[in-house]
Enzyme design. Sequence first.
Site, PDB file in Angstrom:
ATOM      1  N   GLY A 124       2.750  -9.700  -4.243  1.00  0.00           N
ATOM      2  CA  GLY A 124       1.868  -8.539  -4.079  1.00  0.00           C
ATOM      3  C   GLY A 124       1.573  -7.813  -5.376  1.00  0.00           C
ATOM      4  N   GLU A 125       1.784  -6.503  -5.358  1.00  0.00           N
ATOM      5  CA  GLU A 125       1.442  -5.706  -6.538  1.00  0.00           C
ATOM      6  C   GLU A 125       2.643  -4.916  -7.071  1.00  0.00           C
ATOM      7  OE1 GLU A 125      -2.349  -3.808  -6.718  1.00  0.00           O
ATOM      8  OE2 GLU A 125      -1.586  -2.093  -7.836  1.00  0.00           O
ATOM      9  N   ASP A 126       3.271  -4.121  -6.217  1.00  0.00           N
ATOM     10  CA  ASP A 126       4.306  -3.232  -6.757  1.00  0.00           C
ATOM     11  C   ASP A 126       5.553  -4.001  -7.209  1.00  0.00           C
ATOM     12  OD1 ASP A 126       5.029  -0.442  -7.343  1.00  0.00           O
ATOM     13  OD2 ASP A 126       6.662  -0.840  -5.950  1.00  0.00           O
ATOM     14  N   ASP A 154       0.854  -1.198   0.000  1.00  0.00           N
ATOM     15  CA  ASP A 154       0.000   0.000   0.000  1.00  0.00           C
ATOM     16  C   ASP A 154       0.889   1.247   0.000  1.00  0.00           C
ATOM     17  OD1 ASP A 154      -2.512  -1.591   0.536  1.00  0.00           O
ATOM     18  OD2 ASP A 154      -1.364  -2.070   2.334  1.00  0.00           O
TER      19      ASP A 154
HETATM   20  O1  TRH Z   1       4.611  -6.015   0.563  1.00  0.00           O
HETATM   21  P1  TRH Z   1       3.598  -6.568  -0.358  1.00  0.00           P
HETATM   22  O2  TRH Z   1       3.144  -7.921  -0.086  1.00  0.00           O
HETATM   23  O3  TRH Z   1       2.384  -5.599  -0.366  1.00  0.00           O
HETATM   24  C1  TRH Z   1       1.048  -5.747  -0.581  1.00  0.00           C
HETATM   25  C2  TRH Z   1       0.262  -5.626   0.661  1.00  0.00           C
HETATM   26  O4  TRH Z   1       0.158  -6.869   1.274  1.00  0.00           O
HETATM   27  C3  TRH Z   1      -1.045  -5.035   0.366  1.00  0.00           C
HETATM   28  O5  TRH Z   1      -1.915  -5.086   1.467  1.00  0.00           O
HETATM   29  C4  TRH Z   1      -1.658  -5.664  -0.844  1.00  0.00           C
HETATM   30  O6  TRH Z   1      -2.748  -4.879  -1.151  1.00  0.00           O
HETATM   31  C5  TRH Z   1      -0.715  -5.668  -2.005  1.00  0.00           C
HETATM   32  O7  TRH Z   1       0.506  -6.277  -1.657  1.00  0.00           O
HETATM   33  C6  TRH Z   1      -1.274  -6.359  -3.207  1.00  0.00           C
HETATM   34  O8  TRH Z   1       4.167  -6.540  -1.866  1.00  0.00           O
HETATM   35  P2  TRH Z   1       4.405  -5.394  -2.930  1.00  0.00           P
HETATM   36  O9  TRH Z   1       3.102  -4.876  -3.452  1.00  0.00           O
HETATM   37  O10 TRH Z   1       5.303  -5.944  -3.908  1.00  0.00           O
HETATM   38  O11 TRH Z   1       5.129  -4.220  -2.149  1.00  0.00           O
HETATM   39  C7  TRH Z   1       6.435  -4.250  -1.715  1.00  0.00           C
HETATM   40  C8  TRH Z   1       7.013  -2.856  -1.748  1.00  0.00           C
HETATM   41  O12 TRH Z   1       8.183  -2.786  -0.957  1.00  0.00           O
HETATM   42  C9  TRH Z   1       7.413  -2.417  -3.155  1.00  0.00           C
HETATM   43  O13 TRH Z   1       7.081  -1.058  -3.356  1.00  0.00           O
HETATM   44  C10 TRH Z   1       8.931  -2.552  -3.150  1.00  0.00           C
HETATM   45  C11 TRH Z   1       9.225  -2.198  -1.722  1.00  0.00           C
HETATM   46  N1  TRH Z   1      10.526  -2.655  -1.197  1.00  0.00           N
HETATM   47  C12 TRH Z   1      11.531  -1.707  -1.006  1.00  0.00           C
HETATM   48  O14 TRH Z   1      11.341  -0.530  -1.309  1.00  0.00           O
HETATM   49  N2  TRH Z   1      12.727  -2.127  -0.500  1.00  0.00           N
HETATM   50  C13 TRH Z   1      12.996  -3.427  -0.200  1.00  0.00           C
HETATM   51  O15 TRH Z   1      14.109  -3.732   0.252  1.00  0.00           O
HETATM   52  C14 TRH Z   1      11.961  -4.377  -0.444  1.00  0.00           C
HETATM   53  C15 TRH Z   1      12.216  -5.823  -0.147  1.00  0.00           C
HETATM   54  C16 TRH Z   1      10.735  -3.960  -0.927  1.00  0.00           C
END
Ligand code: TRH
Length: 367
Positions: free
Chosen positions: A262-264, A20
């Site tokens: 997740g998404e991002d 998020d």
């Molecule tokens: O962390 P996620 O699983 O996030 C989510 C949430 O669970 C949320 O509630 C849900 O709605 C969504 O997924 C679908 O996975 P995501 O989306 O890949 O997000 C991780 C973020 O963390 C991404 O912007 C990259 C960032 N990140 C860093 O900036 N530095 C790091 O070292 C790492 C490992 C990740």
Amino acid sequence: MTYKGMTIDIFCDVIDNFGDAGVCWRLASIFSREHGFPVKLYINDAQTLSKITSGLDPKNLPCLVDGIEIHDWKDAETSEPSQVVIETFGCRLPYAFEQKIASARPQPIWINLEYLSAEDWVEGCHSLPSPHPSLNVNKYYFFPGVTKKTGGLMIEKDLFIRQKHFSKDRNKFLEAFNLDPEVFTTFVFCYPSAPLAKFYKALQKRGKDINLLLPKGAATEILSKLYKEHPSRNIHLGISEMVPQSEFDKFLWASDAVIIRGEDSFVRAQLSGKPFIWNIYPQTEETHIKKLEAFGERIRPFYGASYQAWIDMNLSWNKSSSDLAPYWNRWCEELPLIKEAALRWRDHLVSLGSLADNLLRFVKSKI
Ligand code: TRH
């Protein structure tokens, strides 16, 4: 209201993990850095955001980081809305703020930026207005997506130049984690519920040298424990602290294949052009499997003969009941084809334009 002088509010309700905050921060950064719009980010959990940004003290809000004004969510109760208000993932704004949106003249353009999904229904709902249940105002659904009839994905203008530039630093980057750059490297950023023991066994059984590049977190703890208890000469772990989001892509660019979630991080993996396995966010009633299959159908034409290996591996990663080793082996064997397909898919995504540009074009059409 004029487009040029416009300011933007983004609302972020952190439910869990980093996605998020990650999506909101990326969007805020693109609006601010690439388009020069003043952005206010209202967030209910700045502590989480501080883990993926540098220079944010979550106890000291409001504050300015990289040109973005970060506010505690509660500040919105007493703030005036900007000309564009973006709520993310259907988070409900404070009612006092909603009332101000409804009574302002001209009314702000109110967007609900939804979750990414490749399901068919998304195309029909993208950019539709939704009347507020009690106030005289509409908000518009804006859906990220992987087809022309959706909002596309966030792509920074300098992304591919930065990726190209990184290639000369790749070996040093891996060596900093004590990993041999000549060895096949897989980045693993997944949920602790993933079939990690099966994965570890599959790697052992296959016997080929593999680097696992791992950001600190619950899944990495599980893999580290497996490694400690069953050391294997062909498996090499390189563990990293979490890095600011602006550095995150380097994990992907340095790898030969990536497991993301997740998404991002899922979007970033697709944009990296690297072969990827998606640990989709688990939902009840196997909803996530339907979403994974819908995504599979979108990429199928780009993957051709390698599609079966891709989907079998992805289903097996996300359905803990099935065996992993045969699918992993097949996926590895098909990697040359999967690699080409991942690049074709990336080109397709780029052809959709960046979500930020698409969203701003939509806003402009409503002014
Ligand atoms: O962390 P996620 O699983 O996030 C989510 C949430 O669970 C949320 O509630 C849900 O709605 C969504 O997924 C679908 O996975 P995501 O989306 O890949 O997000 C991780 C973020 O963390 C991404 O912007 C990259 C960032 N990140 C860093 O900036 N530095 C790091 O070292 C790492 C490992 C990740």
